[in-house]
Design a protein around this motif. Structure first.
Motif, short mmCIF file in Angstrom:
data_model
loop_
_atom_site.label_atom_id
_atom_site.label_comp_id
_atom_site.label_asym_id
_atom_site.label_seq_id
_atom_site.Cartn_x
_atom_site.Cartn_y
_atom_site.Cartn_z
N ASP A 35 -3.36 -14.26 14.12
CA ASP A 35 -4.04 -13.66 12.97
C ASP A 35 -3.68 -12.20 12.81
O ASP A 35 -3.20 -11.56 13.73
CB ASP A 35 -5.56 -13.75 13.18
CG ASP A 35 -6.02 -15.18 13.39
OD1 ASP A 35 -5.31 -16.10 12.96
OD2 ASP A 35 -7.11 -15.36 13.98
N VAL B 72 -0.83 -8.99 -0.43
CA VAL B 72 -0.96 -7.53 -0.30
C VAL B 72 0.42 -6.88 -0.20
O VAL B 72 1.26 -7.31 0.60
CB VAL B 72 -1.78 -7.15 0.96
CG1 VAL B 72 -1.97 -5.64 1.05
CG2 VAL B 72 -3.12 -7.86 1.00
N LYS C 243 -3.55 3.64 8.50
CA LYS C 243 -3.48 2.18 8.57
C LYS C 243 -3.50 1.74 10.02
O LYS C 243 -2.82 2.32 10.85
CB LYS C 243 -2.16 1.75 7.92
CG LYS C 243 -1.89 0.27 7.95
CD LYS C 243 -0.53 0.01 7.32
CE LYS C 243 -0.08 -1.41 7.54
NZ LYS C 243 1.27 -1.63 6.98
N LYS C 244 -4.32 0.74 10.29
CA LYS C 244 -4.34 0.17 11.64
C LYS C 244 -4.20 -1.34 11.53
O LYS C 244 -4.80 -1.95 10.64
CB LYS C 244 -5.66 0.48 12.35
CG LYS C 244 -5.73 1.89 12.90
CD LYS C 244 -7.04 2.08 13.67
CE LYS C 244 -7.39 3.55 13.77
NZ LYS C 244 -8.79 3.78 14.13
N VAL C 245 -3.44 -1.93 12.41
CA VAL C 245 -3.25 -3.37 12.39
C VAL C 245 -3.89 -3.98 13.64
O VAL C 245 -3.65 -3.51 14.75
CB VAL C 245 -1.75 -3.74 12.36
CG1 VAL C 245 -1.57 -5.25 12.27
CG2 VAL C 245 -1.05 -3.06 11.19
N TYR C 246 -4.71 -5.00 13.44
CA TYR C 246 -5.32 -5.74 14.54
C TYR C 246 -4.66 -7.11 14.57
O TYR C 246 -4.56 -7.77 13.54
CB TYR C 246 -6.82 -5.90 14.32
CG TYR C 246 -7.55 -4.58 14.36
CD1 TYR C 246 -7.50 -3.71 13.27
CD2 TYR C 246 -8.26 -4.18 15.48
CE1 TYR C 246 -8.14 -2.49 13.30
CE2 TYR C 246 -8.92 -2.96 15.52
CZ TYR C 246 -8.86 -2.12 14.43
OH TYR C 246 -9.49 -0.90 14.46
N GLY C 247 -4.21 -7.52 15.73
CA GLY C 247 -3.52 -8.80 15.84
C GLY C 247 -2.06 -8.63 15.50
O GLY C 247 -1.46 -7.60 15.81
N GLN C 248 -1.51 -9.61 14.83
CA GLN C 248 -0.08 -9.64 14.51
C GLN C 248 0.27 -8.77 13.32
O GLN C 248 -0.39 -8.83 12.29
CB GLN C 248 0.33 -11.07 14.13
CG GLN C 248 0.34 -12.02 15.28
CD GLN C 248 1.43 -11.66 16.27
OE1 GLN C 248 2.58 -11.60 15.90
NE2 GLN C 248 1.06 -11.40 17.51
N GLU C 249 1.35 -8.00 13.45
CA GLU C 249 1.89 -7.33 12.27
C GLU C 249 2.99 -8.24 11.75
O GLU C 249 3.98 -8.48 12.44
CB GLU C 249 2.43 -5.94 12.63
CG GLU C 249 2.87 -5.19 11.39
CD GLU C 249 2.74 -3.68 11.52
OE1 GLU C 249 2.59 -3.19 12.66
OE2 GLU C 249 2.78 -2.99 10.48
N LYS C 250 2.79 -8.78 10.59
CA LYS C 250 3.75 -9.77 10.07
C LYS C 250 4.80 -9.13 9.19
O LYS C 250 4.57 -8.09 8.59
CB LYS C 250 2.99 -10.84 9.28
CG LYS C 250 2.08 -11.65 10.19
CD LYS C 250 1.23 -12.65 9.45
CE LYS C 250 0.27 -13.31 10.45
NZ LYS C 250 -0.69 -14.21 9.80
N THR D 131 3.07 -6.70 2.76
CA THR D 131 2.30 -6.43 3.96
C THR D 131 1.77 -7.71 4.56
O THR D 131 1.86 -7.94 5.77
CB THR D 131 1.06 -5.57 3.62
OG1 THR D 131 1.51 -4.37 3.05
CG2 THR D 131 0.25 -5.26 4.86
N GLN D 132 1.21 -8.52 3.69
CA GLN D 132 0.44 -9.68 4.13
C GLN D 132 0.22 -10.53 2.89
O GLN D 132 0.33 -10.03 1.77
CB GLN D 132 -0.89 -9.13 4.64
CG GLN D 132 -1.67 -10.02 5.54
CD GLN D 132 -3.06 -9.45 5.77
OE1 GLN D 132 -3.76 -9.13 4.81
NE2 GLN D 132 -3.44 -9.32 7.02
N ASN D 133 -0.13 -11.76 3.10
CA ASN D 133 -0.58 -12.65 2.04
C ASN D 133 -1.31 -11.88 0.90
O ASN D 133 -2.37 -11.32 1.12
CB ASN D 133 -1.56 -13.64 2.72
CG ASN D 133 -2.02 -14.71 1.79
OD1 ASN D 133 -1.32 -15.07 0.84
ND2 ASN D 133 -3.20 -15.23 2.06
N GLU E 242 2.33 -2.80 -0.27
CA GLU E 242 2.01 -1.38 -0.15
C GLU E 242 3.29 -0.55 -0.11
O GLU E 242 4.38 -1.10 0.07
CB GLU E 242 1.19 -1.11 1.10
CG GLU E 242 1.94 -1.35 2.39
CD GLU E 242 1.07 -1.07 3.62
OE1 GLU E 242 0.91 0.11 3.97
OE2 GLU E 242 0.56 -2.01 4.20
N LEU F 190 -6.44 -2.59 8.42
CA LEU F 190 -7.51 -1.64 8.08
C LEU F 190 -6.86 -0.40 7.48
O LEU F 190 -6.02 0.24 8.11
CB LEU F 190 -8.28 -1.27 9.35
CG LEU F 190 -9.18 -0.02 9.30
CD1 LEU F 190 -10.34 -0.21 8.34
CD2 LEU F 190 -9.71 0.29 10.71
#
Lengths: 87, 87
Positions: free
Chosen positions: B58, A32, A73-80, A28-30, A34, B62
């Motif tokens: 960034d 993380v 789940k909600k993403v704010y900013g970039q979804e990487k 998902t991210q640094n 899922e 959530l």
């Protein structure tokens, strides 16, 4: 079930933990991962991670929701995506 | 409701994001906060974070569970506390 796994492990073990988690879940991210996973596979995954980490220094957090509909789940900013790491 | 927030933000904004999240939630691990929070407070928190992050670089994730009983947490290895960071 749906799980989120976050880890904070010594530098020497980051690659191994990351590689192991990629076998079972989605990055998902640094630090993380899922994804949806069955009970048996999750047990195997956690057992394998337990064999990699140093229990006195590292930590892995497992958040588990039996019904995936119960978590939003909600993403704010970039979804990487994992591939972005190598661009 | 119960939330887990993970973030991956530019170095210059890490401190601000971390400080803001501490106002509302509990630090779990490197880049991860969690806790029980009301809907209004969560909206305010996310709005404030939105004002800090650079949406083109960034990302903040959530994860939201309405009933805290629907999520289980397990820790493998060390359970860290925020204070450990300063030891």
């Amino acid at each position: 079930m749906y799980v989120i796994i976050t880890y904070d492990v010594g530098e020497k073990r980051v690659h191994k933990v990351c590689k192991k988690l990629r076998e079972y879940l989605t990055w998902t991210q640094n630090s993380v991962f899922e994804g949806s996973i069955g009970k048996g596979k999750l047990t195997r995954c956690m057992h394998e991670l337990d064999g990699i980490i140093h229990a006195d220094e590292d930590s892995i957090y497992l958040y588990q929701v039996n019904n995936p509909n119960h978590i939003q789940k909600k993403v704010y900013g970039q979804e990487k995506s994992f591939d972005d790491l190598f661009l």
